[in-house]
Design an enzyme around this catalytic site. Structure first.
Site, mmCIF file in Angstrom:
data_model
loop_
_atom_site.group_PDB
_atom_site.id
_atom_site.type_symbol
_atom_site.label_atom_id
_atom_site.label_comp_id
_atom_site.label_asym_id
_atom_site.label_seq_id
_atom_site.Cartn_x
_atom_site.Cartn_y
_atom_site.Cartn_z
ATOM 1 N N SER A 51 67.784 114.679 -3.175
ATOM 2 C CA SER A 51 67.060 113.686 -3.964
ATOM 3 C C SER A 51 67.837 113.443 -5.245
ATOM 4 O O SER A 51 68.508 114.355 -5.756
ATOM 5 C CB SER A 51 65.656 114.201 -4.291
ATOM 6 O OG SER A 51 65.069 113.454 -5.332
ATOM 7 N N SER A 52 67.719 112.242 -5.780
ATOM 8 C CA SER A 52 68.438 111.930 -7.017
ATOM 9 C C SER A 52 67.938 112.754 -8.199
ATOM 10 O O SER A 52 68.613 112.831 -9.237
ATOM 11 C CB SER A 52 68.318 110.445 -7.334
ATOM 12 O OG SER A 52 66.967 110.058 -7.459
ATOM 13 N N CYS A 53 66.776 113.412 -8.064
ATOM 14 C CA CYS A 53 66.265 114.221 -9.170
ATOM 15 C C CYS A 53 67.059 115.514 -9.358
ATOM 16 O O CYS A 53 66.819 116.252 -10.316
ATOM 17 C CB CYS A 53 64.788 114.548 -8.963
ATOM 18 S SG CYS A 53 64.468 115.741 -7.664
ATOM 19 N N TYR B 84 61.090 121.022 -7.856
ATOM 20 C CA TYR B 84 61.581 120.360 -6.636
ATOM 21 C C TYR B 84 63.096 120.246 -6.671
ATOM 22 O O TYR B 84 63.785 120.513 -5.675
ATOM 23 C CB TYR B 84 60.941 118.976 -6.531
ATOM 24 C CG TYR B 84 61.358 118.159 -5.340
ATOM 25 C CD1 TYR B 84 60.883 118.462 -4.067
ATOM 26 C CD2 TYR B 84 62.231 117.081 -5.480
ATOM 27 C CE1 TYR B 84 61.254 117.704 -2.967
ATOM 28 C CE2 TYR B 84 62.610 116.318 -4.377
ATOM 29 C CZ TYR B 84 62.119 116.638 -3.129
ATOM 30 O OH TYR B 84 62.499 115.886 -2.039
ATOM 31 N N LYS C 112 66.079 121.703 -4.066
ATOM 32 C CA LYS C 112 67.029 120.807 -3.401
ATOM 33 C C LYS C 112 68.476 121.168 -3.745
ATOM 34 O O LYS C 112 69.369 121.087 -2.893
ATOM 35 C CB LYS C 112 66.726 119.358 -3.779
ATOM 36 C CG LYS C 112 65.508 118.786 -3.071
ATOM 37 C CD LYS C 112 65.729 118.770 -1.566
ATOM 38 C CE LYS C 112 64.608 118.129 -0.805
ATOM 39 N NZ LYS C 112 64.843 118.113 0.662
ATOM 40 N N HIS D 44 54.466 108.170 -4.665
ATOM 41 C CA HIS D 44 55.572 107.781 -5.523
ATOM 42 C C HIS D 44 55.316 106.400 -6.146
ATOM 43 O O HIS D 44 54.289 105.770 -5.905
ATOM 44 C CB HIS D 44 56.881 107.777 -4.725
ATOM 45 C CG HIS D 44 57.410 109.144 -4.453
ATOM 46 N ND1 HIS D 44 57.469 109.691 -3.188
ATOM 47 C CD2 HIS D 44 57.934 110.083 -5.286
ATOM 48 C CE1 HIS D 44 57.992 110.909 -3.254
ATOM 49 N NE2 HIS D 44 58.278 111.164 -4.510
#
Length: 316
Positions: A108-110, A137, A141, A180
């Protein structure tokens, strides 16, 4: 990966996994393995090892994860860290032991720092602090993609990772609290239109910028990356274009047909100020996004209406 490859799509009932499964079927793949959560709990190490030993998938697309928006990440950080970390460690190790030839882990881009230089390059990973609202999260990841990188380094297996930007489209979750950005907006604007309300309030100031990618684009990107003989350990997947949350809300307003006012609620968190991925590496390897945002949102709203009418709308 070829049409006869035995492919396990993990998380096939989620938005990303269902998009991948739909795309693979559309281009002729038939030897596809799926298990829902009631059949295989990916946080259970023994169950995962037994599954891999029995099925021996040649290719794994790891789209399974516990996901949610700012609210859910803030309220349930322990659950997000534990479950996603367990999924990553169990599946990567079991795949290596069972002889899986290729493993693609979806991140994920987070995972990138809150204040990373924009657009965000893959090299930004672990260079600064994360966004606190989804840190748990993100840490899970990051551990998953590093597992793939180090298993590849130590054991020579072709395990690698793809980092999607914010996704939307068919199969999204429309839970009133855990959804989201885009499904939350679609749900609010649709309900406001039906109820003939005068306004819709969005969280935060509306100024943060977000990149949104249709899940059907992601599915194509995944199959393309799996066709590369020597892919990077980590590669971003996105559109290369971002919009402010207010601009996205305006698009949803037009698509839904809402005629009232959009208000902001600055007392709610904005999250990361901007998240735009640098997709030059993926372009260099031969793939670019092809679905414009307004068309993608219009298609998604049409799907939303059909699912809502049939009573099958996902809201967990």
């Amino acid at each position: 990966m070829n049409l006869s490859s035995k492919i396990y799509v993990a998380g096939h009932k989620g938005m990303a996994g269902s998009g991948v499964l739909r795309h693979l079927k559309s281009i002729g793949y038939e030897n596809l393995i799926t298990r829902d959560r009631s059949e295989l709990n990916l946080t259970n190490q023994a169950a995962v090892e037994t599954f891999f030993a029995n099925e021996k998938p040649e290719v794994v697309i790891m789209a399974a994860a516990k996901v949610g928006g700012i609210y859910a990440n803030n309220i349930y950080p322990a659950s997000f860290l534990y479950e996603n970390l367990a999924i990553a460690t169990n599946t990567v190790n079991a795949a290596s032991i069972s002889g899986t030839e290729r493993f693609l882990f979806l991140g994920s881009s987070c995972i990138y720092p809150k204040f990373a230089s924009q657009p965000i390059k893959e090299s930004s990973l672990l260079t600064d602090m994360l966004e606190p609202t989804n840190e748990a999260y993100a840490i899970a990841k990051i551990a998953g993609l590093k597992l793939c990188e180090y298993y590849r380094k130590q054991y020579g297996v072709l395990f690698h990772s793809l980092m999607p930007t914010n996704l939307y489209g068919q199969g999204d979750n429309y839970h009133p609290e855990n959804s989201h950005l885009l499904p939350a907006l679609i749900g609010r604007f649709h309900e406001a239109t039906v109820a003939n309300r005068e306004s819709v309030t969005i969280w935060g100031t509306g100024t943060p910028r977000r990149e949104l990618m249709n899940v059907d684009d992601l599915a194509e990107a995944i199959t393309h990356v799996l066709s590369l003989e020597d892919p990077p350990d980590l590669i971003n997947a996105g559109t290369g274009v971002d919009h402010s949350i207010m601009e996205i809300a305006e698009i949803v307003k037009r698509v839904v047909g809402f005629e009232g006012e959009i208000k902001t609620d600055p007392s709610k968190p904005d999250g990361t100020p901007r998240k735009l991925l640098d997709v030059s590496l993926l372009k260099k390897h031969g793939w670019s996004s092809g679905i414009p945002l307004e068309k993608g949102i219009a298609d998604t709203y049409e799907w939303y209406l059909q699912e809502r009418e049939s009573g099958n709308l996902r809201s967990v």
